[in-house]
Motif scaffolding. Structure first.
Motif, PDB file in Angstrom:
ATOM      1  N   THR A 138     120.222  18.453  -5.637  1.00 20.24           N
ATOM      2  CA  THR A 138     119.173  17.987  -6.550  1.00 20.24           C
ATOM      3  C   THR A 138     118.245  19.134  -6.938  1.00 20.24           C
ATOM      4  OG1 THR A 138     119.193  15.764  -5.578  1.00 20.24           O
ATOM      5  CG2 THR A 138     117.227  16.384  -6.816  1.00 20.24           C
ATOM      6  N   VAL A 139     117.895  19.155  -8.197  1.00 20.67           N
ATOM      7  CA  VAL A 139     116.877  20.082  -8.698  1.00 20.67           C
ATOM      8  C   VAL A 139     115.648  19.253  -9.048  1.00 20.67           C
ATOM      9  CG1 VAL A 139     116.210  21.597 -10.592  1.00 20.67           C
ATOM     10  CG2 VAL A 139     118.462  21.833  -9.556  1.00 20.67           C
ATOM     11  N   ASP A 140     114.504  19.615  -8.486  1.00 21.67           N
ATOM     12  CA  ASP A 140     113.257  18.892  -8.723  1.00 21.67           C
ATOM     13  C   ASP A 140     112.406  19.612  -9.759  1.00 21.67           C
ATOM     14  OD1 ASP A 140     113.578  16.800  -6.671  1.00 21.67           O
ATOM     15  OD2 ASP A 140     113.404  18.467  -5.259  1.00 21.67           O
ATOM     16  N   VAL A 141     111.921  18.851 -10.729  1.00 21.48           N
ATOM     17  CA  VAL A 141     111.059  19.390 -11.781  1.00 21.48           C
ATOM     18  C   VAL A 141     109.726  18.643 -11.732  1.00 21.48           C
ATOM     19  CG1 VAL A 141     110.777  19.789 -14.249  1.00 21.48           C
ATOM     20  CG2 VAL A 141     113.067  19.891 -13.224  1.00 21.48           C
ATOM     21  N   PHE A 142     108.664  19.351 -11.404  1.00 22.16           N
ATOM     22  CA  PHE A 142     107.339  18.742 -11.296  1.00 22.16           C
ATOM     23  C   PHE A 142     106.435  19.313 -12.394  1.00 22.16           C
ATOM     24  CE2 PHE A 142     109.006  18.603  -6.935  1.00 22.16           C
ATOM     25  CZ  PHE A 142     108.899  17.241  -6.692  1.00 22.16           C
ATOM     26  N   ALA A 143     106.027  18.460 -13.313  1.00 20.11           N
ATOM     27  CA  ALA A 143     105.151  18.859 -14.412  1.00 20.11           C
ATOM     28  C   ALA A 143     103.755  18.315 -14.174  1.00 20.11           C
ATOM     29  CB  ALA A 143     105.695  18.354 -15.745  1.00 20.11           C
ATOM     30  N   LEU A 144     102.774  19.155 -14.314  1.00 16.06           N
ATOM     31  CA  LEU A 144     101.383  18.756 -14.128  1.00 16.06           C
ATOM     32  C   LEU A 144     100.594  19.080 -15.387  1.00 16.06           C
ATOM     33  CD1 LEU A 144      99.176  17.685 -12.168  1.00 16.06           C
ATOM     34  CD2 LEU A 144      98.805  20.069 -11.484  1.00 16.06           C
ATOM     35  N   VAL A 145     100.009  18.051 -15.999  1.00 17.39           N
ATOM     36  CA  VAL A 145      99.175  18.240 -17.182  1.00 17.39           C
ATOM     37  C   VAL A 145      97.766  18.580 -16.702  1.00 17.39           C
ATOM     38  CG1 VAL A 145      98.252  17.200 -19.287  1.00 17.39           C
ATOM     39  CG2 VAL A 145     100.571  16.636 -18.528  1.00 17.39           C
ATOM     40  N   LEU A 146      97.362  19.810 -16.923  1.00 21.37           N
ATOM     41  CA  LEU A 146      96.040  20.266 -16.491  1.00 21.37           C
ATOM     42  C   LEU A 146      94.955  19.790 -17.444  1.00 21.37           C
ATOM     43  CD1 LEU A 146      97.017  23.941 -15.621  1.00 21.37           C
ATOM     44  CD2 LEU A 146      96.803  22.016 -14.036  1.00 21.37           C
ATOM     45  N   GLU A 147      95.291  19.760 -18.725  1.00 22.10           N
ATOM     46  CA  GLU A 147      94.354  19.292 -19.740  1.00 22.10           C
ATOM     47  C   GLU A 147      95.133  18.608 -20.860  1.00 22.10           C
ATOM     48  OE1 GLU A 147      90.724  20.925 -22.635  1.00 22.10           O
ATOM     49  OE2 GLU A 147      91.551  22.204 -21.059  1.00 22.10           O
ATOM     50  N   SER A 148      94.712  17.396 -21.183  1.00 20.81           N
ATOM     51  CA  SER A 148      95.391  16.618 -22.213  1.00 20.81           C
ATOM     52  C   SER A 148      94.683  16.809 -23.545  1.00 20.81           C
ATOM     53  CB  SER A 148      95.400  15.125 -21.826  1.00 20.81           C
ATOM     54  OG  SER A 148      95.937  14.340 -22.866  1.00 20.81           O
TER      55      SER A 148
END
Length: 259
Positions: A138-148
């Motif tokens: 499995t490859v994990d992709v974690f995206a975090l929106v710092l500012e919308s």
């Protein structure tokens, strides 16, 4: 955090640009008349795009993206052996998660995982990743929106694609994402948050420009055939130019440091 592959913000505005620069009525006074965009851009003009790879030392690959006030960071981990026992498969698994910081929006304390965006990120990327190159892992992709700041999902998808490439994950092509909003009789590309809140409809395309292949098409609201065709062409043109900026970022990161 460490960084590499940074570059000055670049534009990816599609070929067609508005020619009438005359002053228009105030923003959102009447949805049936023309108006000016609050950030001064033309209707078919995208925000400047800035990318940087290697933003997270602990990750196998990572990328940071900044499009106006929209700021995103993506970390990629793996391939790793799946925790849960699974039947053998000749293809690997892509796990995607999109979340917002508590300070990403004007409503403080609202940070949380976005399941809808996580699913859409997976759909956009899955067709571009060579899953057969890491079977039963499995490859994990974690995206975090710092500012919308608007057009969050297309920025997340583009940034995640760059992070996968930075991690050395085999891909058929980079995935670039662009959205268009319909407000009254106007089509506006790369909408900001304020524009999205008043839109009558939206269209997002993610694609692999080098392969001329769309990985995801999302449409909301009511569209005329003419507007739909124009919006799709605007997105595809902008995606092609955005992908060039992304490739340039990867090339800069791979180049020997001049320091």
């Amino acid at each position: 955090m460490a960084s590499k592959g940074g570059a000055a913000p670049s534009t990816y505005t599609p070929a067609r640009t508005p020619t009438n620069k005359a002053q228009r009525p105030p923003f959102f006074t009447d949805s049936d008349v023309d108006w000016t965009r609050s950030d001064g851009r033309g209707f078919h003009q995208c925000r400047s795009a800035f990318f940087r790879t290697g933003a997270v030392n602990s990750a196998a690959g990572s990328a940071y993206a900044e499009f106006g006030n929209t700021k995103v960071i993506v970390s990629v981990f793996g391939p790793r052996e799946s925790k849960k026992a699974m039947m053998y498969s000749d293809k690997g698994r892509l796990n995607c998660n999109v979340s917002y910081t508590t300070f990403a929006t004007s409503v403080h304390g609202q940070g949380s995982d976005n399941r809808e965006f996580s699913t859409m990120l997976h759909k956009a990327l899955e067709g571009a990743v060579m899953l057969e190159t890491f079977p039963k892992t499995t490859v994990d992709v974690f995206a975090l929106v710092l500012e919308s700041g608007g057009s969050d999902l297309p920025v997340v998808i583009s940034c995640a694609s760059l992070a996968l490439a930075d991690a050395g994950i085999m891909m058929y092509d980079l995935v670039a994402g662009v959205s268009v909003s319909c407000l009254g009789r106007n089509l506006i590309i790369d909408p900001i948050l304020e524009e999205e809140s008043f839109q009558d409809g939206s269209l997002m395309i993610t694609c692999m420009p080098s392969h001329y292949e769309v990985t995801q098409l999302t449409i909301t609201g009511e569209w005329s055939t003419a507007n739909l065709n124009e919006a799709m062409q605007l997105c595809l043109d902008a995606c092609s130019k955005l992908a060039k900026i992304m490739r340039s970022c990867l090339k800069d990161a791979a180049s020997p440091s001049k320091d």
